[in-house]
Every structure is written in C-alpha cells, then in structure tokens.
Design an enzyme around this catalytic site. Sequence first.
Site, PDB file in Angstrom:
ATOM      1  N   ARG A 288       0.852  -1.193   0.000  1.00  0.00           N
ATOM      2  CA  ARG A 288       0.000   0.000   0.000  1.00  0.00           C
ATOM      3  C   ARG A 288       0.888   1.242   0.000  1.00  0.00           C
ATOM      4  O   ARG A 288       1.520   1.566   1.000  1.00  0.00           O
ATOM      5  CB  ARG A 288      -0.933   0.028   1.205  1.00  0.00           C
ATOM      6  CG  ARG A 288      -1.748   1.317   1.286  1.00  0.00           C
ATOM      7  CD  ARG A 288      -3.003   1.232   2.125  1.00  0.00           C
ATOM      8  NE  ARG A 288      -2.773   1.178   3.554  1.00  0.00           N
ATOM      9  CZ  ARG A 288      -3.722   1.353   4.475  1.00  0.00           C
ATOM     10  NH1 ARG A 288      -4.976   1.596   4.096  1.00  0.00           N
ATOM     11  NH2 ARG A 288      -3.457   1.266   5.755  1.00  0.00           N
TER      12      ARG A 288
ATOM     13  N   ASP B 162      -3.825   2.833  13.991  1.00  0.00           N
ATOM     14  CA  ASP B 162      -3.031   3.518  12.980  1.00  0.00           C
ATOM     15  C   ASP B 162      -3.563   4.935  12.821  1.00  0.00           C
ATOM     16  O   ASP B 162      -4.334   5.416  13.657  1.00  0.00           O
ATOM     17  CB  ASP B 162      -3.005   2.737  11.667  1.00  0.00           C
ATOM     18  CG  ASP B 162      -4.357   2.682  10.954  1.00  0.00           C
ATOM     19  OD1 ASP B 162      -5.302   3.384  11.374  1.00  0.00           O
ATOM     20  OD2 ASP B 162      -4.468   1.944   9.956  1.00  0.00           O
TER      21      ASP B 162
END
Length: 543
Positions: free
Chosen positions: A172, A452
């Site tokens: 990603r 996150d």
Amino acid sequence: MTAHTTPETNIPRHRVLAKVSHPNAGNYADILTPDALLFLADLERRFGPQRKILIQNREFNQERYDDGEMPTQPLETQHIRNSQWEVAPCPEALMDRRVEITGPVDRKMMINALNSGAKMFMADFEDASSPTFDNMMSGQQNMHDYARDSLTLTTEKKSYALNEETATMLVRPRGWHLEERHITVDGNPMSASLCDFGLHIFHNGKKLADNGKGPFFYLPKIEDYREARLWNDVFNFSQAVLDIPNGTIKSTVLIETLPAAFQMEEILYVLKNHITGLNCGRWDYIFSYIKTLRAHPEYLLPERAQVGMDRGFLSAYAERLVQTCHRRRAHAMGGMAAQIPVKGDEAANDAAFEKVRQDKLREAKLGHDGTWVAHPALVPVAMEVFDEVMPAKHQIHKKRQNRNISDAAMLTPHTGTVTEAGVRTNINVGIRYIAAWLCGRGAVPIHNLMEDAATAEISRTQIWQWLRHGARVEMEGGFQETMTDRLYQRLLVEERNAIRDEIGADAFNEGRFPEASELFDATATASVLPEFLTLSAYDILEK
C-alpha cells in the site's frame, strides 16, 4: 549523478534526475540508484500535474457538500452501471484471500506477518507507517530483499527468516494527497504515491511478475473514479517502460472515503484490467463520513464505540460493496479487526478474541471473500470462521438474495450517545497516537487495540463535530452538558496531565507529547476542519 540507462529497461534519457535531499540518502544507494531516480522523475513529470488537479477537485467537491449537495452516483457514468462487464481474471496468487494481515514496512514485523499463516500480507507505507525518510527507504530495501528471497534479520536475541510457505505480499503506497519532501523533481516535492509505487515497481516489479508473486498493490484514500483512472494510467506506463506484460499489475482499492462508496462500479471499471477487488476500509470510512458531512448537524455521530458495522451507513456500505464486487466478478474484502492479545488478563483476552470471531462471522455471512486482522494471533480465529462459512476460495459466484441499498441508506447516521468517557478516550488515544507517530511509529498498541493514523483522524474529527454542532455529553455525574470549548479544554488538560503523570515528565517531553497535544488541539478546534491530520504532522515529523 550522471543520467544513464540499463540494458534491461526502456527508460528515456533525461538529464535531470529526481533529487534526494535527506542526509541519510547514502544509506540507500541500492534503492536510490540513478536509473530509479530517472524513473521517479518521469513518473512525476507525466502524472504529477494531473494528481494536483484531482486533489484540487476534492476541495471543490467538499464545498458542494458543505452547501448541501450530498454524495451520489454520477449521472455521466450511468452507462457503466447499467452495462454488462467484468474485471479481468484474477491471478492464482490472489484467488484465496480469506485472511489478510496488515502492518508497517518494519523488517521484523514484515517477516512475522509473512510467516503468520495469513493468505495475504499488506505491507503498509501509509496509515500504519510514520513517513520518516528512513522508514520509507528502509521499507523499500525490505521490498527489494523480499523480491530476491533474502529478507532476513539477525538481532542479539533472535534470527528471523521467511518460512518455505509465506503470505502473498501486497503493497500500500501513500495516498494521492501526500508528498515526499525529501525527493524533488524540478524543484518540487514529488507525489508520495508515485515515490512509493515507483521505487517498488522499478526494482521488484519484473522479478515478482516472473515468479507469479506480483506486483500487487492496495490503493488508499481514493475519492473519485478519475483518481482510480490516474492509477491505471500509471500502471500502463510503468508496465510498458519496465517490460512487464500489460495487466500483470493487480490492485485492490480501499473504499475508505464516502464519495468513493458512490462510485464503486466506476472505480472497478476504469481499473478493470488491473484490479481484483475492493476493501471495506472501515476506520478511515468513519473519518471520511464525518469530514464529508461536517457542515450538517443531522449527520452527527455518537462516540466511536457505538459506530458499528451492523447498522447505519456502515452496514449499507458493506452490503453494497459485496453486491457491487460480485456483480463484476471481483473480491469483496472485509475490514480490519484491530484487537490484539491482552496479556495478563485471560477474561479480557477471551472477550477480545470473541469480538473478532463475531465480526468475522458477520462478514463471512454477508458475502465477503476475506478479511483483515492486525495481529498474527488473530489469524487462526479469522481463518476458522471463513473456513467454516466459505469452504471455497471465495464467494463471488454464490447466489444471494440481494436487497436494494439506497443512496439514503448509505448516509444514515448511527444513533447513540456521547459520554464524558468517550470524549476522554478520543483525546487520550489521539494524543498517544500522534506522539508515537512523531517518534517514527505508525502502528501503535493503545488500550489493547492496534491503532493507525485513522484512529487519530476519527478522534479529532469527532471532537470537532461535537464542538461544531453542540453535542450533548452525558457526564459521569449523571447529568448532561453541551460540548463547548470550555468543557473540551478542561478534559484536554486533564487527559494530557494524566498521561504525563502515568509515564513521567521526562518521558512525556522526550516522547513528543507536548507537540502531539498541540497538534491534536489545533486540528480538533480549527474553524475549518483540516483535511488530514498527517499533513500538519508531517511538517514537524523530522524537526
């Protein structure tokens, strides 16, 4: 450096390379080669201007949402939604995705994740990584070694190496809105997306393709099918230049913004030769819902713990995603289970595992073809659920009785309450996460959850929304108060002091908690809601 080409590439000869300004650049000579920098410069010159236009379009769209125009399916693409087509066939390496694990591009964490027993591992340069130059470049070095079967690590305590059978890796890159300030092209910072993608595809793309192991990507933060089409253009160009057969690159798009949820078919269509599925990026999706509908009090959300996938706009979005993907023969991936093992408390640990089990059971029964976990210990739990409900590699061809999911359902807010404890949790978690991020850590265990950047984004945007619209807060004393600046500031000071008392004044200061507190406060109380916390945080990350 002198511009040159290598025999195995078709890179045009430009006299000007991408320029690297970080003092540690010399540590990554195998990654930041002259040819790689030529490739980055070419990517930025070709695709950077369009990226900037698309980011500006986001601002224009937000102004329309603020004025009362709601996200909806575009009229100009109705022919796509009404016609018959499918995405290109899925490669064998991506056929069975029942459990995926995600994590930062730290070397030890990558090895552990690849060895976890999960079917897939998403190596995350974005929300699970703090984008220090060293983090990003060492991550690229790790990708380089993985592609050459040399990803190992030896520490004083232990040696780490990949098992004979590992998860398939997807990468990603950072989102379109981010830039890499330490690599410039023609004097301007280049796109962080193109930087992360470009270095990986340049060094590893052909090797992974030859071995049937990639290159595979997760694409984050897309808001519009035009942004997906730009990725498709990047893929086509890169494959041509690097002599990789067209269509080899495969992507999965995270549907983690509210506008993108109304363009899922269009996103699949413009990427149809380079896409295998969509993913419910639930935490960023909550953040985007608040941000997109920020001006409207009727979309006020309760505290995060009450915003579940079983109802409201989240339930509608998950169901529409499954329907859309399966109609176009693509994988419909479920969202993240952020729980991690609870050490020293067996009851709490059992409760966490059971919560994951129930969440994955909901996803499997809804029709998802796989799901995410954040910790290796949760892989067997999720795998057991999907093995039972989905004995085949996926559920794409399974016949289902589909409900019509209206656009109104896609916007329906959750009902619930805002409590003093919920406000305190947002402040506490937000400050803790930002402090860790400023210290170079992007995946952070906080209160038995692996958090996150999306966590901090939800935390500060909820505070902003509650302040803006005067939410009623149920206080611990059994009475209610309106969420005001005065109430918020009192709770902010108390939570900040509680963290300092817990860890000590020296650790508080050295751990960048003062800066984190200021940044959280600034982005939670600004007159206009800042688009991304990480943009402001990046300005002070390596100072």
